[in-house]
Scaffold this active site. Structure first.
Site, PDB file in Angstrom:
ATOM      1  N   ARG A 195       3.767  59.951 101.247  1.00 30.77           N
ATOM      2  CA  ARG A 195       4.236  58.566 101.412  1.00 30.77           C
ATOM      3  C   ARG A 195       4.544  58.255 102.875  1.00 30.77           C
ATOM      4  NH1 ARG A 195       8.796  56.724  97.541  1.00 30.77           N
ATOM      5  NH2 ARG A 195       8.117  54.669  98.249  1.00 30.77           N
ATOM      6  N   GLN A 225      16.212  47.010  99.614  1.00 28.66           N
ATOM      7  CA  GLN A 225      16.125  48.185  98.758  1.00 28.66           C
ATOM      8  C   GLN A 225      14.982  49.086  99.245  1.00 28.66           C
ATOM      9  OE1 GLN A 225      16.548  46.878  94.326  1.00 28.66           O
ATOM     10  NE2 GLN A 225      15.883  45.080  95.475  1.00 28.66           N
ATOM     11  N   ASN A 226      14.169  48.548 100.145  1.00 29.99           N
ATOM     12  CA  ASN A 226      12.975  49.263 100.600  1.00 29.99           C
ATOM     13  C   ASN A 226      13.331  50.370 101.599  1.00 29.99           C
ATOM     14  OD1 ASN A 226      11.754  47.352  99.058  1.00 29.99           O
ATOM     15  ND2 ASN A 226      10.991  46.143 100.778  1.00 29.99           N
ATOM     16  N   ASP A 273      10.759  51.630 103.519  1.00 31.17           N
ATOM     17  CA  ASP A 273       9.539  51.695 104.340  1.00 31.17           C
ATOM     18  C   ASP A 273       9.750  51.307 105.809  1.00 31.17           C
ATOM     19  OD1 ASP A 273       8.332  48.723 102.594  1.00 31.17           O
ATOM     20  OD2 ASP A 273       9.640  48.865 104.361  1.00 31.17           O
ATOM     21  N   HIS A 326      18.886  51.866 100.062  1.00 37.25           N
ATOM     22  CA  HIS A 326      18.263  53.062  99.474  1.00 37.25           C
ATOM     23  C   HIS A 326      17.752  54.026 100.535  1.00 37.25           C
ATOM     24  CE1 HIS A 326      17.531  50.530  95.587  1.00 37.25           C
ATOM     25  NE2 HIS A 326      18.754  50.949  95.685  1.00 37.25           N
ATOM     26  N   CYS A 347      19.566  67.629 107.152  1.00 39.24           N
ATOM     27  CA  CYS A 347      19.793  68.938 106.534  1.00 39.24           C
ATOM     28  C   CYS A 347      20.850  68.784 105.444  1.00 39.24           C
ATOM     29  CB  CYS A 347      20.274  69.930 107.590  1.00 39.24           C
ATOM     30  SG  CYS A 347      20.899  71.463 106.893  1.00 39.24           S
ATOM     31  N   CYS A 351      16.296  73.591 108.431  1.00 35.56           N
ATOM     32  CA  CYS A 351      17.134  73.216 109.580  1.00 35.56           C
ATOM     33  C   CYS A 351      17.117  74.349 110.603  1.00 35.56           C
ATOM     34  CB  CYS A 351      18.554  72.949 109.098  1.00 35.56           C
ATOM     35  SG  CYS A 351      19.726  72.654 110.428  1.00 35.56           S
ATOM     36  N   GLY A 362      10.905  39.506  96.026  1.00 30.06           N
ATOM     37  CA  GLY A 362      10.058  40.640  95.682  1.00 30.06           C
ATOM     38  C   GLY A 362      10.780  41.804  95.053  1.00 30.06           C
ATOM     39  N   GLU A 381       6.042  36.717  89.707  1.00 28.50           N
ATOM     40  CA  GLU A 381       6.360  36.837  88.279  1.00 28.50           C
ATOM     41  C   GLU A 381       7.833  36.517  88.028  1.00 28.50           C
ATOM     42  OE1 GLU A 381       2.555  38.225  87.946  1.00 28.50           O
ATOM     43  OE2 GLU A 381       3.944  37.814  86.273  1.00 28.50           O
TER      44      GLU A 381
HETATM   45  N1  APR Z   1       5.496  38.873  96.948  1.00 26.20           N
HETATM   46  C1  APR Z   1       6.706  38.833  96.300  1.00 26.20           C
HETATM   47  N2  APR Z   1       6.999  39.614  95.211  1.00 26.20           N
HETATM   48  C2  APR Z   1       6.013  40.424  94.749  1.00 26.20           C
HETATM   49  C3  APR Z   1       4.736  40.511  95.365  1.00 26.20           C
HETATM   50  C4  APR Z   1       4.500  39.680  96.511  1.00 26.20           C
HETATM   51  N3  APR Z   1       3.327  39.688  97.160  1.00 26.20           N
HETATM   52  N4  APR Z   1       3.974  41.416  94.667  1.00 26.20           N
HETATM   53  C5  APR Z   1       4.771  41.877  93.648  1.00 26.20           C
HETATM   54  N5  APR Z   1       5.982  41.279  93.699  1.00 26.20           N
HETATM   55  C6  APR Z   1       7.135  41.486  92.806  1.00 26.20           C
HETATM   56  C7  APR Z   1       6.795  41.972  91.401  1.00 26.20           C
HETATM   57  O1  APR Z   1       6.489  40.885  90.535  1.00 26.20           O
HETATM   58  C8  APR Z   1       8.088  42.682  91.006  1.00 26.20           C
HETATM   59  O2  APR Z   1       8.993  41.769  90.367  1.00 26.20           O
HETATM   60  O3  APR Z   1       7.920  42.502  93.373  1.00 26.20           O
HETATM   61  C9  APR Z   1       8.692  43.124  92.342  1.00 26.20           C
HETATM   62  C10 APR Z   1       8.674  44.631  92.594  1.00 26.20           C
HETATM   63  O4  APR Z   1       9.520  45.222  91.638  1.00 26.20           O
HETATM   64  P1  APR Z   1       9.689  46.824  91.599  1.00 26.20           P
HETATM   65  O5  APR Z   1       8.373  47.464  91.702  1.00 26.20           O
HETATM   66  O6  APR Z   1      10.556  47.128  90.423  1.00 26.20           O
HETATM   67  O7  APR Z   1      10.455  47.157  92.965  1.00 26.20           O
HETATM   68  P2  APR Z   1      12.012  46.954  93.328  1.00 26.20           P
HETATM   69  O8  APR Z   1      12.623  45.815  92.590  1.00 26.20           O
HETATM   70  O9  APR Z   1      12.098  46.931  94.789  1.00 26.20           O
HETATM   71  O10 APR Z   1      12.628  48.337  92.780  1.00 26.20           O
HETATM   72  C11 APR Z   1      13.994  48.593  93.009  1.00 26.20           C
HETATM   73  O11 APR Z   1      13.717  50.831  92.198  1.00 26.20           O
HETATM   74  O12 APR Z   1      12.305  52.588  92.109  1.00 26.20           O
HETATM   75  C12 APR Z   1      13.473  52.152  92.670  1.00 26.20           C
HETATM   76  O13 APR Z   1      14.514  52.775  94.695  1.00 26.20           O
HETATM   77  C13 APR Z   1      13.392  52.111  94.180  1.00 26.20           C
HETATM   78  O14 APR Z   1      14.174  50.385  95.687  1.00 26.20           O
HETATM   79  C14 APR Z   1      13.483  50.613  94.482  1.00 26.20           C
HETATM   80  C15 APR Z   1      14.217  50.055  93.290  1.00 26.20           C
END
Ligand code: APR
Length: 256
Positions: free
Chosen positions: A71, A102-103, A105, A120, A128, A149, A189, A217
């Site tokens: 990743r 929450q990202n 990246d 997160h 370490c 370490c 998102g 969605e």
């Molecule tokens: N723009 C905006 N939203 C989008 C896009 C886009 N281009 N593409 C997808 N999405 C939306 C999806 O519809 C979904 O509702 O982004 C959301 C992503 O949801 P998840 O995959 O569940 O991610 P997230 O909510 O960040 O997860 C929360 O879960 O796995 C753990 O620690 C990890 O931080 C993460 C946490």
């Protein structure tokens, strides 16, 4: 085709002083970072209990490191998208602006955002588990197998929050305070299913914020939101930015 942003909201937004943006994996989807629960989501392909928990790490640090190294290399090649850049601009447009993510990246920082509360962790940091010494990706990605370490011989882990672990206290406190004092709170998102992070939009709403959701969605938050902007954040956030700048410049020319 993304629906245009209502002008009435753009006026409210252009006049706001305290704005908070809360982001999830969806804000990075247009950069090529897979989301977690979407159709091609990470947790559809891998089991979080095998890769993103302390017990998985203790059981097989090799497997966990193999996955995080993969990743780290993918994310290092990826660029922020127009959604990230618009959020970085907001920091200069609003007197009080905070970005809660929450990202892991690091794309918000890479696009120029400075006030970023990382709930997160961050995939570009490592430490370490025994003495806490920090390690960069450059060092850990050079290691063959599980990085160790060089001070105490302890195992090094990515500085990300795994399932079952508590969130970094200071980041959480700053995020909660920002959410509770927001005039406009943008939830962008995120599927809104992972707590305690997912409680922040509700905290903001309860404290009087105008709650806006940006997502292609509907989610569990959609019924609570004051405004649902259905579409991709890489298109909607630049439209919000353009709207604010247009209204402000018209106001400064006395045309509003
Ligand atoms: N723009 C905006 N939203 C989008 C896009 C886009 N281009 N593409 C997808 N999405 C939306 C999806 O519809 C979904 O509702 O982004 C959301 C992503 O949801 P998840 O995959 O569940 O991610 P997230 O909510 O960040 O997860 C929360 O879960 O796995 C753990 O620690 C990890 O931080 C993460 C946490």
């Amino acid at each position: 085709m993304t629906a245009p942003v209502p002008e009435e909201f753009l006026r409210r937004f252009a006049r706001a002083e305290r704005v908070v943006a809360f982001t999830g994996a969806g804000v990075s989807a247009e950069s090529g970072v897979p989301t977690f629960r979407g159709a091609e989501g990470i947790w559809k392909k891998f089991k979080p209990e095998e890769l993103a928990t302390m017990s998985a790490f203790l059981r097989s640090p090799e497997l966990v490191w193999e996955w995080y190294s993969h990743r780290k290399r993918i994310i290092a090649e990826i660029e922020p998208n127009p959604g990230h850049h618009a959020l970085a601009r907001f920091e200069h447009l609003f007197p009080h602006f905070a970005l809660i993510t929450q990202n892991i990246d690091n794309l918000h920082r890479r696009s120029g955002s400075r006030t970023v509360y990382e709930l997160h962790g961050n995939i570009e940091r490592n430490y370490c588990v025994k003495c806490g010494a920090p390690f960069s990706n450059a060092v850990v990605l050079r290691a063959s197998g599980v990085p160790r370490c060089d001070r105490c011989g302890g195992t090094v882990r990515p500085d990300v929050v795994w399932f079952g672990e508590s969130l970094p206290e200071e980041q959480w406190d700053l995020s909660l305070r920002a959410a509770q004092s927001a005039e406009v709170f943008l939830s962008i998102g995120t599927s809104g299913v992972v707590y305690p992070a997912a409680s922040l939009p509700l905290q903001a709403k309860r404290s009087g914020a105008y709650l806006v959701e940006i997502n292609p969605e509907p989610t569990p938050l959609t019924d609570v939101a004051d405004l649902f902007l259905q579409g991709r954040s890489g298109e909607i956030l630049p439209a919000l930015l353009e709207g604010v700048e247009r209204i402000r410049s018209a106001e400064s020319r006395g045309m509003e």
